[in-house]
Design a protein around this motif. Structure first.
Motif, PDB file in Angstrom:
ATOM      1  N   TYR A 230       1.000  -1.123  -0.593  1.00 13.95           N
ATOM      2  CA  TYR A 230       0.446   0.044  -0.157  1.00 13.95           C
ATOM      3  C   TYR A 230       0.673   1.201  -0.179  1.00 13.95           C
ATOM      4  CZ  TYR A 230      -3.328   3.366   1.392  1.00 13.95           C
ATOM      5  OH  TYR A 230      -5.144   4.342   1.130  1.00 13.95           O
ATOM      6  N   PHE A 231       1.871   1.318   0.791  1.00 14.01           N
ATOM      7  CA  PHE A 231       2.964   2.334   0.318  1.00 14.01           C
ATOM      8  C   PHE A 231       3.657   2.588  -0.753  1.00 14.01           C
ATOM      9  CE2 PHE A 231       2.546   3.512   5.048  1.00 14.01           C
ATOM     10  CZ  PHE A 231       3.321   4.743   5.538  1.00 14.01           C
ATOM     11  N   GLU A 232       3.576   2.016  -1.022  1.00 10.71           N
ATOM     12  CA  GLU A 232       4.501   2.469  -2.881  1.00 10.71           C
ATOM     13  C   GLU A 232       3.231   2.519  -3.618  1.00 10.71           C
ATOM     14  OE1 GLU A 232       5.390  -2.319  -3.916  1.00 10.71           O
ATOM     15  OE2 GLU A 232       7.075  -2.031  -3.311  1.00 10.71           O
ATOM     16  N   VAL A 233       2.276   1.957  -3.370  1.00 11.75           N
ATOM     17  CA  VAL A 233       0.508   2.522  -4.369  1.00 11.75           C
ATOM     18  C   VAL A 233       1.061   4.371  -3.586  1.00 11.75           C
ATOM     19  CG1 VAL A 233      -1.441   3.247  -4.068  1.00 11.75           C
ATOM     20  CG2 VAL A 233      -0.238   0.193  -4.127  1.00 11.75           C
ATOM     21  N   LEU A 234       1.067   4.732  -2.872  1.00  9.62           N
ATOM     22  CA  LEU A 234       1.121   6.257  -1.732  1.00  9.62           C
ATOM     23  C   LEU A 234       1.729   6.783  -2.690  1.00  9.62           C
ATOM     24  CD1 LEU A 234      -0.405   6.118   1.481  1.00  9.62           C
ATOM     25  CD2 LEU A 234      -1.615   6.050  -0.467  1.00  9.62           C
ATOM     26  N   LEU A 235       3.292   6.263  -2.687  1.00  5.37           N
ATOM     27  CA  LEU A 235       4.420   6.238  -3.878  1.00  5.37           C
ATOM     28  C   LEU A 235       4.089   7.043  -4.359  1.00  5.37           C
ATOM     29  CD1 LEU A 235       7.186   4.613  -1.077  1.00  5.37           C
ATOM     30  CD2 LEU A 235       6.724   7.455  -0.869  1.00  5.37           C
ATOM     31  N   LYS A 236       4.131   5.978  -5.539  1.00  8.54           N
ATOM     32  CA  LYS A 236       3.727   6.291  -6.874  1.00  8.54           C
ATOM     33  C   LYS A 236       2.499   7.798  -6.662  1.00  8.54           C
ATOM     34  CE  LYS A 236       5.411   1.518  -7.638  1.00  8.54           C
ATOM     35  NZ  LYS A 236       4.268   0.693  -8.732  1.00  8.54           N
ATOM     36  N   GLN A 237       1.846   8.017  -6.198  1.00 14.00           N
ATOM     37  CA  GLN A 237       0.844   8.307  -6.543  1.00 14.00           C
ATOM     38  C   GLN A 237       0.942  10.314  -7.218  1.00 14.00           C
ATOM     39  OE1 GLN A 237      -2.437   8.889  -3.810  1.00 14.00           O
ATOM     40  NE2 GLN A 237      -2.425  11.150  -3.315  1.00 14.00           N
ATOM     41  N   GLU A 238       1.989  10.390  -6.553  1.00 13.31           N
ATOM     42  CA  GLU A 238       2.984  11.852  -6.814  1.00 13.31           C
ATOM     43  C   GLU A 238       4.362  11.417  -7.212  1.00 13.31           C
ATOM     44  OE1 GLU A 238       1.742  15.210  -5.413  1.00 13.31           O
ATOM     45  OE2 GLU A 238       0.104  14.188  -5.088  1.00 13.31           O
ATOM     46  N   ASP A 239       4.833  12.721  -7.930  1.00 10.57           N
ATOM     47  CA  ASP A 239       5.987  12.139  -8.087  1.00 10.57           C
ATOM     48  C   ASP A 239       7.090  13.108  -7.247  1.00 10.57           C
ATOM     49  OD1 ASP A 239       5.200  11.256 -10.801  1.00 10.57           O
ATOM     50  OD2 ASP A 239       5.676  13.535 -12.094  1.00 10.57           O
ATOM     51  N   ASN A 240       6.245  13.607  -6.367  1.00 10.52           N
ATOM     52  CA  ASN A 240       7.325  14.036  -5.385  1.00 10.52           C
ATOM     53  C   ASN A 240       7.706  13.383  -4.325  1.00 10.52           C
ATOM     54  OD1 ASN A 240       4.412  14.727  -5.163  1.00 10.52           O
ATOM     55  ND2 ASN A 240       4.921  16.461  -3.507  1.00 10.52           N
ATOM     56  N   PRO A 241       9.253  13.585  -3.233  1.00  8.12           N
ATOM     57  CA  PRO A 241       8.830  12.920  -2.381  1.00  8.12           C
ATOM     58  C   PRO A 241       8.124  12.804  -1.478  1.00  8.12           C
ATOM     59  CG  PRO A 241      11.315  13.676  -3.188  1.00  8.12           C
ATOM     60  CD  PRO A 241       9.590  14.516  -3.645  1.00  8.12           C
ATOM     61  N   LEU A 242       7.614  11.683  -0.117  1.00 11.38           N
ATOM     62  CA  LEU A 242       7.169  11.697   1.254  1.00 11.38           C
ATOM     63  C   LEU A 242       7.884  11.796   1.636  1.00 11.38           C
ATOM     64  CD1 LEU A 242       4.546  11.657   3.122  1.00 11.38           C
ATOM     65  CD2 LEU A 242       3.942   9.098   1.816  1.00 11.38           C
ATOM     66  N   VAL A 243       7.990  13.014   3.206  1.00 10.46           N
ATOM     67  CA  VAL A 243       8.300  13.421   4.215  1.00 10.46           C
ATOM     68  C   VAL A 243       7.469  12.834   5.317  1.00 10.46           C
ATOM     69  CG1 VAL A 243       9.833  14.599   5.558  1.00 10.46           C
ATOM     70  CG2 VAL A 243       9.728  14.864   3.602  1.00 10.46           C
ATOM     71  N   LEU A 244       8.049  11.198   5.941  1.00 10.56           N
ATOM     72  CA  LEU A 244       6.809  11.723   7.218  1.00 10.56           C
ATOM     73  C   LEU A 244       7.747  11.052   8.607  1.00 10.56           C
ATOM     74  CD1 LEU A 244       4.472   9.322   7.944  1.00 10.56           C
ATOM     75  CD2 LEU A 244       6.235   6.787   7.445  1.00 10.56           C
ATOM     76  N   GLY A 245       7.015  12.326   9.455  1.00  6.38           N
ATOM     77  CA  GLY A 245       7.746  12.369  10.404  1.00  6.38           C
ATOM     78  C   GLY A 245       6.646  11.646  11.749  1.00  6.38           C
ATOM     79  N   LEU A 246       7.963  10.833  12.595  1.00  7.49           N
ATOM     80  CA  LEU A 246       6.797   9.954  13.386  1.00  7.49           C
ATOM     81  C   LEU A 246       7.694  10.668  14.400  1.00  7.49           C
ATOM     82  CD1 LEU A 246       7.066   6.859  11.597  1.00  7.49           C
ATOM     83  CD2 LEU A 246       5.515   7.734  12.302  1.00  7.49           C
TER      84      LEU A 246
END
Length: 449
Positions: A230-246
């Motif tokens: 599912y995360f691969e799908v979210l990453l492919k949703q847009e071309d820009n990087p995703l920053v996850l702050g935990l």
């Protein structure tokens, strides 16, 4: 003319009406004195968000501050213009005068005006950089598959730094999601499948993804594979990087049924950036207090890879910089006197300077006389720590040993990690000392009983 202590007043309103996260940031920016005459689009540029997202957060602000307990002329259901003006007038002419009167009624009132737990707002002049930490983090977050580990004791500025890393990422056009695990309900940690489903749903909601989780979750594949897919799908949703702050990731350590697999998952995603281009898009920032990893295999976790960042106390130069920002006329050794009591602890220093700036008649000497008492401004900070110690007699006994000794003490590893994560001690090689004189004075008396 700017109303007296206006920004501090806004901070208290945000606390009183339970504004947090992005709505709080939007509220503080929109109603800041210097922004009164700016239009919505200018505010959006200032806080780096879209007009649509800004309006959504302002709707939340109006909901919180309207109604029976808020501005009587503000109807949150009214979609028309004019709400900002009505709310500003109410804040200026009703709430602010009340707040000033109440804050002057008793010397102890201002302990409620400074939110010890809150991070320093992005637009605040009271954030003190600790070079080269910020620049290192900004550089790291632009690297493919980046992982940043921020570690420090309670109230040392971890979340304030996280917020600035996310803000910098936003300026680069990256997608950002901030998740505070301390705010997650306990039931979500009952098993790995439930936790990972919640985790994916939360991230998906923040990204406003249209992909349905159930379409990618398969019991035969297992929770970890389904989550990764599912995360691969979210990453492919847009071309820009995703920053996850935990943030508050220590919470996971309390749940062994989740701990090992979840942290292994984060580690595997970080390492996949070496093999698959799509995982270069994921950038992780992990924030924690403790080094007590329990039975966690650290080699299958994110805690020994990436960029390690450990936040230390303020130096005397940084404390003196804060003194200037608070416009205190200190010409002698007042900064040294304050640091002799609280060290360079960011929260304790900030709150002391806030109090002294709000009460110019109070000298540093007079302030220090009550600092280690329940009547002083640190009472709200100290009492919860005392409760925690009394609830854990072994930990209280260990800390009592530290504060009554005249030299560094060697403690058991687990006790040392717990006291350090609470912010009560500092390490000196393999031994420990009290973090500051304030803790030594306050707890030495109370742990005797």
């Amino acid at each position: 003319m700017k109303p007296r202590l206006w920004q501090e007043f806004l901070e208290q309103i945000a606390v009183s009406y339970e504004l947090d996260g992005k709505p709080r940031e939007v509220f503080l920016a929109r109603f800041a004195f210097e922004n009164w005459r700016k239009n919505d689009r200018e505010i959006c540029e200032l806080i780096e968000t879209s007009l649509e997202v800004y309006k959504k957060h302002m709707t939340k602000v109006y909901e919180k501050l309207g109604g029976i307990s808020g501005c009587p002329e503000l109807d949150p259901r009214n979609q028309g213009p004019g709400k900002f003006g009505k709310l500003l007038e109410w804040l200026r002419h009703t709430k602010h005068p009340e707040w000033l009167i109440n804050s002057q009624a008793t010397a102890s009132t201002d302990t409620n005006l400074f939110n010890y737990e809150a991070p320093v707002p992005l637009n605040s002049c009271f954030y003190i950089e600790r070079p080269p930490i910020e620049s290192d983090c900004y550089q790291a977050i632009t690297q493919p598959g980046a992982l940043i580990r921020i570690k420090a004791a309670r109230q040392m500025g971890k979340t304030s730094l996280l917020d600035r890393i996310l803000a910098y990422a936003g300026k680069q056009g990256y997608r950002r999601v901030r998740l505070n695990l301390l705010q997650v309900e306990e039931a979500k940690f009952s098993d790995l499948d439930k936790f990972l489903r919640w985790f994916c749903t939360y991230i998906s909601d923040k990204l406003q993804s249209s992909h349905q989780l159930n379409d990618y979750w398969n019991e035969d594949r297992g929770s970890m594979t389904s989550c990764t897919r599912y995360f691969e799908v979210l990453l492919k949703q847009e071309d820009n990087p995703l920053v996850l702050g935990l943030d508050g990731i220590d919470r996971v350590f309390q749940h062994p049924e989740v701990t090992q697999d979840f942290f292994y998952l984060l580690r595997s995603w970080h390492e996949e950036a070496n093999n698959l281009e799509i995982w270069e898009q994921l950038r992780l920032v992990v924030v924690h207090c403790t080094e007590d990893y329990g039975r966690l295999d650290i080699n299958q976790s994110p805690f020994n890879v990436g960029l390690p960042v450990e936040l230390e106390e303020f130096t005397q130069a940084q404390v003196e910089e804060l003194v200037q920002k608070h416009r205190l006329d200190w010409y002698g050794n007042q900064a040294q006197q304050l640091m002799a009591m609280v060290g360079g602890h960011p929260c304790l220093v900030q709150s002391a300077l806030f109090h002294l700036a709000a009460h110019p008649e109070v000298t540093v000497e007079k302030f220090l006389q009550t600092a280690s008492t329940d009547a002083g401004i640190y009472g709200r900070h100290l009492r919860p720590l005392l409760v925690t110690l009394r609830d854990q007699p072994d930990l209280a006994a260990a800390f009592k040993q530290v504060i009554t000794a005249n030299e560094p003490v060697q403690l058991g590893v687990i006790q040392g990690y717990k006291l350090h994560s609470m912010g009560l001690i500092k390490w000196q090689d393999n031994q420990v000392i009290p973090r500051c004189e304030l803790y030594k004075l306050y707890f030495r008396e109370r742990l005797e009983t």
